[in-house]
Motif scaffolding. Structure first.
Motif, PDB file in Angstrom:
ATOM      1  N   THR A 156       0.845  -1.193   0.000  1.00 48.48           N
ATOM      2  CA  THR A 156       0.000   0.000   0.000  1.00 48.48           C
ATOM      3  C   THR A 156       0.882   1.247   0.000  1.00 48.48           C
ATOM      4  O   THR A 156       2.096   1.175   0.207  1.00 48.48           O
ATOM      5  CB  THR A 156      -0.922   0.037   1.231  1.00 48.48           C
ATOM      6  N   VAL A 197      -7.395   4.369  -2.486  1.00 50.32           N
ATOM      7  CA  VAL A 197      -6.623   3.454  -3.332  1.00 50.32           C
ATOM      8  C   VAL A 197      -6.112   2.274  -2.507  1.00 50.32           C
ATOM      9  O   VAL A 197      -6.144   1.123  -2.960  1.00 50.32           O
ATOM     10  CB  VAL A 197      -5.449   4.196  -4.002  1.00 50.32           C
ATOM     11  N   GLN A 224      -8.687  -0.368  -2.131  1.00 51.99           N
ATOM     12  CA  GLN A 224      -8.807  -1.170  -3.351  1.00 51.99           C
ATOM     13  C   GLN A 224      -7.691  -2.210  -3.413  1.00 51.99           C
ATOM     14  O   GLN A 224      -7.925  -3.381  -3.730  1.00 51.99           O
ATOM     15  CB  GLN A 224      -8.745  -0.262  -4.585  1.00 51.99           C
ATOM     16  N   LEU A 225      -6.470  -1.785  -3.116  1.00 49.39           N
ATOM     17  CA  LEU A 225      -5.330  -2.701  -3.150  1.00 49.39           C
ATOM     18  C   LEU A 225      -5.506  -3.835  -2.145  1.00 49.39           C
ATOM     19  O   LEU A 225      -5.257  -5.006  -2.461  1.00 49.39           O
ATOM     20  CB  LEU A 225      -4.041  -1.931  -2.854  1.00 49.39           C
ATOM     21  N   TYR A 270       3.288  -0.103  -9.070  1.00 53.12           N
ATOM     22  CA  TYR A 270       3.111   1.131  -8.306  1.00 53.12           C
ATOM     23  C   TYR A 270       4.016   2.217  -8.886  1.00 53.12           C
ATOM     24  O   TYR A 270       5.184   1.960  -9.184  1.00 53.12           O
ATOM     25  CB  TYR A 270       3.494   0.935  -6.837  1.00 53.12           C
ATOM     26  N   PHE A 280      -4.466  10.517  -7.037  1.00 55.25           N
ATOM     27  CA  PHE A 280      -4.198   9.078  -7.041  1.00 55.25           C
ATOM     28  C   PHE A 280      -5.063   8.389  -8.091  1.00 55.25           C
ATOM     29  O   PHE A 280      -6.128   8.878  -8.464  1.00 55.25           O
ATOM     30  CB  PHE A 280      -4.492   8.472  -5.665  1.00 55.25           C
ATOM     31  N   TYR A 281      -4.583   7.233  -8.541  1.00 53.51           N
ATOM     32  CA  TYR A 281      -5.334   6.457  -9.522  1.00 53.51           C
ATOM     33  C   TYR A 281      -5.064   4.976  -9.303  1.00 53.51           C
ATOM     34  O   TYR A 281      -4.039   4.591  -8.710  1.00 53.51           O
ATOM     35  CB  TYR A 281      -4.927   6.834 -10.959  1.00 53.51           C
ATOM     36  N   CYS A 282      -5.971   4.141  -9.757  1.00 57.41           N
ATOM     37  CA  CYS A 282      -5.723   2.702  -9.808  1.00 57.41           C
ATOM     38  C   CYS A 282      -6.591   2.107 -10.908  1.00 57.41           C
ATOM     39  O   CYS A 282      -7.687   2.598 -11.196  1.00 57.41           O
ATOM     40  CB  CYS A 282      -5.974   2.018  -8.467  1.00 57.41           C
ATOM     41  N   GLN A 304      -7.276  -1.793 -13.336  1.00 56.39           N
ATOM     42  CA  GLN A 304      -7.040  -3.222 -13.531  1.00 56.39           C
ATOM     43  C   GLN A 304      -6.907  -3.495 -15.018  1.00 56.39           C
ATOM     44  O   GLN A 304      -7.738  -3.070 -15.817  1.00 56.39           O
ATOM     45  CB  GLN A 304      -8.186  -4.046 -12.953  1.00 56.39           C
ATOM     46  N   SER A 315      -1.416   1.169 -10.047  1.00 53.40           N
ATOM     47  CA  SER A 315      -1.831   2.258  -9.160  1.00 53.40           C
ATOM     48  C   SER A 315      -0.671   3.220  -8.960  1.00 53.40           C
ATOM     49  O   SER A 315       0.491   2.887  -9.204  1.00 53.40           O
ATOM     50  CB  SER A 315      -2.298   1.708  -7.803  1.00 53.40           C
ATOM     51  N   THR A 341     -10.498   1.681 -15.300  1.00 51.07           N
ATOM     52  CA  THR A 341     -10.001   2.474 -14.185  1.00 51.07           C
ATOM     53  C   THR A 341     -10.976   2.349 -13.024  1.00 51.07           C
ATOM     54  O   THR A 341     -12.188   2.417 -13.215  1.00 51.07           O
ATOM     55  CB  THR A 341      -9.864   3.955 -14.582  1.00 51.07           C
TER      56      THR A 341
END
Length: 245
Positions: A58, A99, A102-103, A117, A182-184, A186, A203, A232
């Protein structure tokens, strides 16, 4: 008559006291709230102190991080971090924790081949829990990929896909546009029988280096007719993933 006089005197005293209190209130000085800097300004400062905790997978904010050479002598970076407003700090932490949730959820679910990352000072790849032969590694920032075969602009909350032809050895380029802090996202690689043969979770925090390149080796996807899909989860429609041979 005495009673009337006493009442008049008391009323006069009370009236005078009320008048004095009113004058006192009108002359009171109130401290005006300090001006809060634009969130983007404070976010750029805090982003320099974001690190990846490799144990938990994280993001963390490390106030003792040495960002520049002068920090080893004057610790000016930490002093600048202390000027960030509490309101903007709370917002930044909340975005980072969104984020991180989510992780953590993805790690509990399992099935991810790798986690990528990106921060202002690092580009980290951590293997997932898939015990297959999938391999991913970082390439130099100045690497120029040739023979692009697929490109996908990811949308938030909506899966998109593209088909392409390639062997097991590929180059994946991730480009981050003008996203939120921030972004993440798949990203899945597969074929017609299994579009999620390999899943890469991407992410990071907005960086001055928006593009990163990675070498992928996916021998588990036997068919050369492959599929790229993804979406996203946080950060808007600002993540683009492309594949080159």
């Amino acid at each position: 008559m005495k009673n009337i006089s006493i009442k008049v005197i008391l009323l006069s005293i009370l009236g005078t006291a009320a008048l004095l209190m009113g004058c006192s209130d009108s002359n009171a000085v109130f401290n005006e709230p300090e001006a809060i800097r634009a969130y983007e300004t404070d976010a750029q400062i805090m982003a320099r102190f974001v690190e990846v905790d490799r144990t938990t997978g994280t993001f963390v904010l490390n106030p003792d991080k040495k960002v520049t050479v002068s920090d080893y002598l004057l610790n000016s970076g930490r002093e600048e971090l202390m000027t960030v407003s509490q309101i903007n700090r709370n917002r930044f932490i909340n975005e980072m924790e969104a984020v991180n949730r989510q992780l953590s959820a993805v790690k509990r679910t399992g099935g991810v081949s790798a986690f990528v990352y990106s921060t202002l000072t690092s580009n980290v790849v951590i293997d997932g829990d898939d015990n297959d032969s999938f391999y991913i590694s970082k390439l130099n920032e100045d690497y120029y990929s040739h023979g692009r075969v697929a490109s996908l602009s990811l949308e938030e909350g909506k899966s998109r896909s593209a088909s392409f032809f390639a062997q097991s050895d590929m180059v994946m380029t991730v480009n981050i546009g003008n996203c939120t802090t921030f972004y993440c996202a798949q990203v899945s690689l597969g074929n017609q029988s299994n579009s999620d043969s390999e899943i890469v979770f991407i992410s990071g925090v907005r960086s001055f280096i928006p593009t990163h390149n990675y070498r992928l080796v996916a021998p588990s996807i036997l068919d050369d007719n492959k599929a790229l899909s993804g979406m996203t989860l946080i950060g808007g429609d600002n993540v683009t993933v492309s594949i080159a041979r």
